[in-house]
Design an enzyme around this catalytic site. Structure first.
Site, PDB file in Angstrom:
ATOM      1  N   ARG A  51       0.865  -1.189   0.000  1.00  0.00           N
ATOM      2  CA  ARG A  51       0.000   0.000   0.000  1.00  0.00           C
ATOM      3  C   ARG A  51       0.892   1.225   0.000  1.00  0.00           C
ATOM      4  O   ARG A  51       1.782   1.338   0.842  1.00  0.00           O
ATOM      5  CB  ARG A  51      -0.910   0.043   1.228  1.00  0.00           C
ATOM      6  CG  ARG A  51      -1.540   1.430   1.426  1.00  0.00           C
ATOM      7  CD  ARG A  51      -2.565   1.501   2.521  1.00  0.00           C
ATOM      8  NE  ARG A  51      -3.801   0.853   2.115  1.00  0.00           N
ATOM      9  CZ  ARG A  51      -4.972   1.039   2.709  1.00  0.00           C
ATOM     10  NH1 ARG A  51      -5.075   1.876   3.731  1.00  0.00           N
ATOM     11  NH2 ARG A  51      -6.046   0.408   2.288  1.00  0.00           N
ATOM     12  N   GLN A  77     -10.355  -3.749  -2.662  1.00  0.00           N
ATOM     13  CA  GLN A  77     -11.653  -3.211  -2.221  1.00  0.00           C
ATOM     14  C   GLN A  77     -12.753  -3.589  -3.210  1.00  0.00           C
ATOM     15  O   GLN A  77     -13.896  -3.877  -2.825  1.00  0.00           O
ATOM     16  CB  GLN A  77     -11.547  -1.679  -2.110  1.00  0.00           C
ATOM     17  CG  GLN A  77     -12.825  -0.986  -1.701  1.00  0.00           C
ATOM     18  CD  GLN A  77     -13.178  -1.175  -0.235  1.00  0.00           C
ATOM     19  OE1 GLN A  77     -12.349  -0.994   0.636  1.00  0.00           O
ATOM     20  NE2 GLN A  77     -14.416  -1.546   0.039  1.00  0.00           N
ATOM     21  N   ASP A  89     -16.814   8.106  -0.856  1.00  0.00           N
ATOM     22  CA  ASP A  89     -15.515   7.923  -0.203  1.00  0.00           C
ATOM     23  C   ASP A  89     -15.161   9.264   0.438  1.00  0.00           C
ATOM     24  O   ASP A  89     -15.796  10.291   0.147  1.00  0.00           O
ATOM     25  CB  ASP A  89     -14.489   7.536  -1.291  1.00  0.00           C
ATOM     26  CG  ASP A  89     -13.073   7.329  -0.763  1.00  0.00           C
ATOM     27  OD1 ASP A  89     -12.916   7.092   0.450  1.00  0.00           O
ATOM     28  OD2 ASP A  89     -12.126   7.398  -1.589  1.00  0.00           O
ATOM     29  N   ARG A 129     -13.918  -7.585   2.989  1.00  0.00           N
ATOM     30  CA  ARG A 129     -12.521  -7.329   2.637  1.00  0.00           C
ATOM     31  C   ARG A 129     -11.668  -8.546   2.984  1.00  0.00           C
ATOM     32  O   ARG A 129     -10.790  -8.938   2.232  1.00  0.00           O
ATOM     33  CB  ARG A 129     -11.974  -6.103   3.398  1.00  0.00           C
ATOM     34  CG  ARG A 129     -12.625  -4.758   3.096  1.00  0.00           C
ATOM     35  CD  ARG A 129     -12.460  -4.330   1.667  1.00  0.00           C
ATOM     36  NE  ARG A 129     -11.075  -4.410   1.236  1.00  0.00           N
ATOM     37  CZ  ARG A 129     -10.095  -3.548   1.580  1.00  0.00           C
ATOM     38  NH1 ARG A 129     -10.358  -2.508   2.330  1.00  0.00           N
ATOM     39  NH2 ARG A 129      -8.855  -3.707   1.134  1.00  0.00           N
TER      40      ARG A 129
HETATM   41  N1  NVA Z   1      -9.585   7.454  -1.262  1.00  0.00           N
HETATM   42  C1  NVA Z   1      -9.245   6.940   0.046  1.00  0.00           C
HETATM   43  C2  NVA Z   1      -9.575   5.489   0.154  1.00  0.00           C
HETATM   44  C3  NVA Z   1      -9.351   4.897   1.520  1.00  0.00           C
HETATM   45  C4  NVA Z   1      -9.678   3.439   1.580  1.00  0.00           C
HETATM   46  C5  NVA Z   1      -7.776   7.193   0.303  1.00  0.00           C
HETATM   47  O1  NVA Z   1      -6.956   6.953  -0.600  1.00  0.00           O
HETATM   48  O2  NVA Z   1      -7.435   7.655   1.399  1.00  0.00           O
HETATM   49  N1   CP Z   2     -11.189   0.534   2.882  1.00  0.00           N
HETATM   50  C1   CP Z   2      -9.903   0.520   3.282  1.00  0.00           C
HETATM   51  O1   CP Z   2      -8.972   0.288   2.495  1.00  0.00           O
HETATM   52  O2   CP Z   2      -9.722   0.702   4.607  1.00  0.00           O
HETATM   53  P1   CP Z   2      -8.320   0.865   5.357  1.00  0.00           P
HETATM   54  O3   CP Z   2      -7.704   2.160   4.880  1.00  0.00           O
HETATM   55  O4   CP Z   2      -8.652   0.866   6.808  1.00  0.00           O
HETATM   56  O5   CP Z   2      -7.441  -0.299   4.977  1.00  0.00           O
END
Ligand code: NVA
Ligand code: CP
Length: 327
Positions: free
Chosen positions: A106, A136, A229, A315
């Site tokens: 990530r 997701q 979101d 998830r």
């Molecule tokens: N758009 C958000 C998604 C979090 C799961 C982010 O990148 O912070």
């Molecule tokens: N939806 C999602 O990716 O949540 P987190 O940021 O908590 O992993």
């Protein structure tokens, strides 16, 4: 269907059949978990979980899923490794691939996870980049399948910043699965034109469609799924809250939007969500801008139509399916 050795970087890399296979595998693994039937077929393997941004769901899903499958996990937190500071992505990939059977990443640009995969001889899974959030998507598809029983023809409306990971990924997912995607937001937040064209071409082969509109009434009309979101994503500067609130407040998911949607419409959100004042940022935003709810009202978030916690649980089952299929 054989996905052994494949990376999972974005849904554009997968066929509709492969995506459906992963969701069905997740449903089967979920069923087995509920019945207490262990599936620890990956005993003795180990996975590395690299998080350059924070996480609750994605991290916990990878850890629980890996443990359920019999695997060991190593979590590398946003500051606790050499990645990007003292060691390149290419070198990191080759080091970790020598010790682990799979790597989750990530972080920021999609090009980083693509490079990691290029240099890694073991599967790499994208746990969110600025551009895409593919794990997701499988959870969202499983939730939709559980609720409606099918995907083809489902009308999904996304409200908010549709240029980022969630808007992009949902548009690709809908195109691939023959669903109707609408980005209902200010034009400034429409997805990038080249990706829109690519998705329109895919949708033309699956029976899906892509619509971009600034009109809330038209965009939410008869939708089966209303999705939103956070307005400011991880890694974006704090200063943009003011502009985002101004631009996106008209696209807040509220009762009027849900009432205008289909009779059996549901609400989805990848989470975390700002729907009340029970968070540090939520309180801070209220002090600065005087609003107590952001992308979704508490009324919608807590309503019967909201499937967000089922979605969050999914998830884990879907991430388990990705690891089980690719390892
Ligand atoms: N758009 C958000 C998604 C979090 C799961 C982010 O990148 O912070
Ligand atoms: N939806 C999602 O990716 O949540 P987190 O940021 O908590 O992993």
């Amino acid at each position: 269907m054989n996905l052994k050795g494949r990376d999972f970087l974005k849904l554009l890399d997968f066929t509709s059949e492969e995506i459906e296979y992963l969701v069905d595998l997740a449903a089967d693994l979920k069923d087995k978990k509920k019945k207490g039937i262990p599936v620890d077929t990956l005993r003795g393997k180990n996975v590395a979980l690299i998080f350059e941004k924070t996480s609750t769901r994605t991290r916990c899903s990878f850890e629980v899923a890996a443990h359920d499958l019999g695997m060991g996990t190593t979590y590398l937190d946003p500051s606790g490794s050499q990645i990007g500071k003292k060691e390149s992505i290419a070198d990191t990939a080759r080091v970790l691939a020598g010790m682990f059977d799979g790597i989750e990443y990530r972080g920021y640009g999609q090009s980083i996870v693509e490079e990691l995969a290029e240099y890694s001889k073991v599967p790499v899974w994208n746990g969110l980049t600025n551009e895409f959030h593919p794990t997701q998507m499988l959870a969202d598809l499983l939730t939709i399948k559980e609720h409606f029983g099918y995907y083809k023809g489902i009308k999904l409306t996304y409200m908010g910043d549709a240029r980022y990971n969630m808007g992009n990924s949902l548009m690709v997912t809908c195109a691939k699965m023959g669903m109707h995607f609408t980005a209902c937001t200010s034009e400034k937040y429409f997805p990038e034109a080249s990706l829109v064209e690519e998705c329109k071409a895919i949708a033309a082969t699956t029976g899906g469609s892509i619509t971009l509109t600034e009109d809330v009434k038209a965009g939410t009309k008869d939708a089966d799924v209303i999705y939103t979101d956070v307005w400011v994503s991880m890694g974006e500067p704090d200063e943009i809250w003011k502009e985002r609130i101004h631009d996106l407040l008209p696209y807040q998911v509220n009762k009027a939007a849900m009432d205008n949607a289909g009779k059996n419409a549901v609400f989805l959100h990848c989470l975390p969500a700002f729907h009340d004042l029970d968070t540090k940022i939520g309180k801070d935003i209220q002090k600065r801008f005087g609003i107590s709810e952001m992308e979704v009202t508490d009324e919608v978030f807590e309503s019967e139509q909201s499937l967000v916690f089922e979605e969050a649980e999914n998830r884990m089952h879907t991430i388990k399916a990705i690891m089980a299929a690719t390892l």
